[in-house]
Design a protein around this motif. Structure first.
Motif, short mmCIF file in Angstrom:
data_model
loop_
_atom_site.label_atom_id
_atom_site.label_comp_id
_atom_site.label_asym_id
_atom_site.label_seq_id
_atom_site.Cartn_x
_atom_site.Cartn_y
_atom_site.Cartn_z
N LEU A 51 0.86 -1.17 0.00
CA LEU A 51 0.00 0.00 0.00
C LEU A 51 0.90 1.22 0.00
O LEU A 51 1.56 1.51 1.00
CB LEU A 51 -0.93 0.01 1.22
CG LEU A 51 -1.83 1.22 1.39
CD1 LEU A 51 -2.71 1.44 0.17
CD2 LEU A 51 -2.68 1.08 2.65
N THR A 52 0.98 1.91 -1.15
CA THR A 52 1.82 3.09 -1.27
C THR A 52 1.01 4.25 -1.83
O THR A 52 -0.05 4.06 -2.44
CB THR A 52 3.05 2.85 -2.18
OG1 THR A 52 2.60 2.47 -3.48
CG2 THR A 52 3.96 1.78 -1.62
N PHE A 53 1.54 5.44 -1.63
CA PHE A 53 0.90 6.66 -2.11
C PHE A 53 1.94 7.45 -2.91
O PHE A 53 3.07 7.63 -2.45
CB PHE A 53 0.39 7.49 -0.92
CG PHE A 53 -0.63 6.75 -0.12
CD1 PHE A 53 -1.98 6.86 -0.42
CD2 PHE A 53 -0.26 5.91 0.93
CE1 PHE A 53 -2.93 6.15 0.31
CE2 PHE A 53 -1.19 5.21 1.66
CZ PHE A 53 -2.53 5.34 1.34
N THR A 56 5.82 6.93 -3.40
CA THR A 56 6.92 7.46 -2.60
C THR A 56 6.85 7.05 -1.13
O THR A 56 7.88 6.78 -0.53
CB THR A 56 6.98 9.00 -2.66
OG1 THR A 56 5.73 9.53 -2.23
CG2 THR A 56 7.28 9.48 -4.07
N TRP A 57 5.67 7.02 -0.54
CA TRP A 57 5.58 6.63 0.87
C TRP A 57 4.54 5.54 1.02
O TRP A 57 3.63 5.42 0.23
CB TRP A 57 5.30 7.83 1.78
CG TRP A 57 4.05 8.61 1.50
CD1 TRP A 57 3.90 9.62 0.59
CD2 TRP A 57 2.79 8.47 2.14
NE1 TRP A 57 2.61 10.10 0.62
CE2 TRP A 57 1.91 9.43 1.57
CE3 TRP A 57 2.30 7.63 3.15
CZ2 TRP A 57 0.58 9.55 1.98
CZ3 TRP A 57 0.97 7.77 3.55
CH2 TRP A 57 0.14 8.73 2.97
N SER A 58 4.72 4.71 2.05
CA SER A 58 3.87 3.53 2.18
C SER A 58 3.23 3.48 3.56
O SER A 58 3.61 4.20 4.48
CB SER A 58 4.68 2.26 1.93
OG SER A 58 5.67 2.12 2.92
N SER A 59 2.28 2.56 3.67
CA SER A 59 1.57 2.35 4.93
C SER A 59 1.34 0.85 5.08
O SER A 59 0.96 0.19 4.11
CB SER A 59 0.23 3.09 4.90
OG SER A 59 -0.53 2.75 6.04
N PRO A 60 1.53 0.29 6.27
CA PRO A 60 1.19 -1.12 6.45
C PRO A 60 -0.32 -1.31 6.43
O PRO A 60 -1.07 -0.40 6.74
CB PRO A 60 1.79 -1.45 7.83
CG PRO A 60 1.90 -0.14 8.53
CD PRO A 60 2.07 0.91 7.48
N ALA A 61 -0.76 -2.49 6.05
CA ALA A 61 -2.20 -2.79 6.05
C ALA A 61 -2.43 -4.22 6.52
O ALA A 61 -3.09 -4.44 7.51
CB ALA A 61 -2.80 -2.56 4.68
N GLY A 62 -1.92 -5.23 5.79
CA GLY A 62 -2.06 -6.61 6.21
C GLY A 62 -3.45 -7.18 6.04
O GLY A 62 -4.14 -6.90 5.06
N SER A 89 -1.76 12.13 -4.64
CA SER A 89 -2.43 12.21 -5.93
C SER A 89 -2.68 10.82 -6.53
O SER A 89 -3.33 10.70 -7.55
CB SER A 89 -1.61 13.06 -6.91
OG SER A 89 -0.33 12.50 -7.09
N SER A 90 -2.15 9.78 -5.86
CA SER A 90 -2.38 8.42 -6.35
C SER A 90 -2.16 7.42 -5.21
O SER A 90 -1.49 7.72 -4.22
CB SER A 90 -1.46 8.08 -7.53
OG SER A 90 -0.10 8.05 -7.11
N VAL A 91 -2.76 6.25 -5.37
CA VAL A 91 -2.56 5.15 -4.43
C VAL A 91 -2.27 3.89 -5.23
O VAL A 91 -2.90 3.64 -6.27
CB VAL A 91 -3.78 4.97 -3.49
CG1 VAL A 91 -5.05 4.69 -4.27
CG2 VAL A 91 -3.55 3.86 -2.48
N GLN A 92 -1.28 3.13 -4.77
CA GLN A 92 -0.91 1.87 -5.41
C GLN A 92 -1.11 0.76 -4.38
O GLN A 92 -0.74 0.92 -3.22
CB GLN A 92 0.55 1.87 -5.87
CG GLN A 92 0.89 2.93 -6.91
CD GLN A 92 1.02 4.33 -6.33
OE1 GLN A 92 1.53 4.52 -5.25
NE2 GLN A 92 0.52 5.31 -7.07
N ALA A 93 -1.68 -0.36 -4.82
CA ALA A 93 -1.91 -1.46 -3.88
C ALA A 93 -1.85 -2.80 -4.61
O ALA A 93 -2.16 -2.90 -5.79
CB ALA A 93 -3.26 -1.30 -3.19
N ARG A 94 -1.44 -3.80 -3.84
CA ARG A 94 -1.49 -5.19 -4.28
C ARG A 94 -2.07 -5.97 -3.11
O ARG A 94 -1.63 -5.81 -1.97
CB ARG A 94 -0.09 -5.71 -4.63
CG ARG A 94 -0.08 -7.20 -5.00
CD ARG A 94 1.35 -7.68 -5.27
NE ARG A 94 1.43 -9.12 -5.34
CZ ARG A 94 1.29 -9.84 -6.46
NH1 ARG A 94 1.06 -9.23 -7.61
NH2 ARG A 94 1.40 -11.15 -6.43
#
Length: 199
Positions: A51-53, A56-62, A89-94
């Motif tokens: 989970l990144t934004f 450039t920067w990320s956040s844990p989710a699990g 301005s964007s969010v990336q996730a897998r």
């Protein structure tokens, strides 16, 4: 008559002031908020691997198992950022869907949030309100993004809270991945009845 040193410095000082003013105007507004991932819906648990934004920067989710079916969404996990950041301005996730044994990825463009955030922070000022960027992922490949401002001094009265959808629904792409690791690690949850068996 010779020019004084002050007269010679004046153009340089003016140029320096102009450069500093331009730099201050170009610097993006930064915001303090908490990232709140949510998933599901219940019975459709997901595991968010990335989970990144803005890449450039990320956040844990699990592991996420509740909240996706509600509007506004609900969740129990919160990740408070260590320092203020510009409006993403964007969010990336897998993520991985336990029930369908499917991996999903999304690179989601967000609307120009800066003007919205400036307004929301004026209408719901800190420390009276706590702000959240809520990002959700379903076991069927859907993603949502919301903003929430929660009243700190309202007790159980949530009528003064604020919620706004940023992306009401977006669909991710199915991608390749190996579900074996998840099969091994979630069997205990299935045995306890926390997750339904996908097999």
């Amino acid at each position: 008559m010779p020019r004084s040193w002050m007269t010679r410095l004046r153009p340089g000082l003016l140029l320096l002031l102009l450069l500093l003013t331009a730099a201050c105007e170009a610097e993006q507004q930064r915001y303090s908020f908490t990232v709140q991932p949510f998933g599901g819906p219940r019975g459709w648990p997901v595991w968010v691997e990335k989970l990144t934004f803005d890449n450039t920067w990320s956040s844990p989710a699990g592991n996420l198992n509740v909240g996706f079916e509600y509007s506004p969404p609900r969740s129990g996990s919160y990740i408070t950022l260590a320092h203020p950041v510009p409006a993403p301005s964007s969010v990336q996730a897998r993520w991985f869907s336990y029930r369908t044994q499917t991996f999903y990825e999304i690179d989601l463009e967000l609307s120009d949030m800066d003007a919205q955030l400036q307004q929301w922070y004026r209408d719901y000022p800190q420390p009276d309100y706590r702000h959240y960027l809520m990002v959700g992922f379903s076991g069927r490949g859907e993603a949502k993004v919301w903003w929430r401002a929660s009243c700190n001094n309202c007790g159980r009265d949530r009528s003064r809270d604020f919620h706004a959808p940023i992306v009401e629904s977006a669909w991710a792409e199915q991608v390749e991945g190996n579900p074996d690791w998840y099969r091994e690690h979630i069997q205990e949850y299935i045995n306890e009845g926390v997750f339904p068996s996908p097999w």
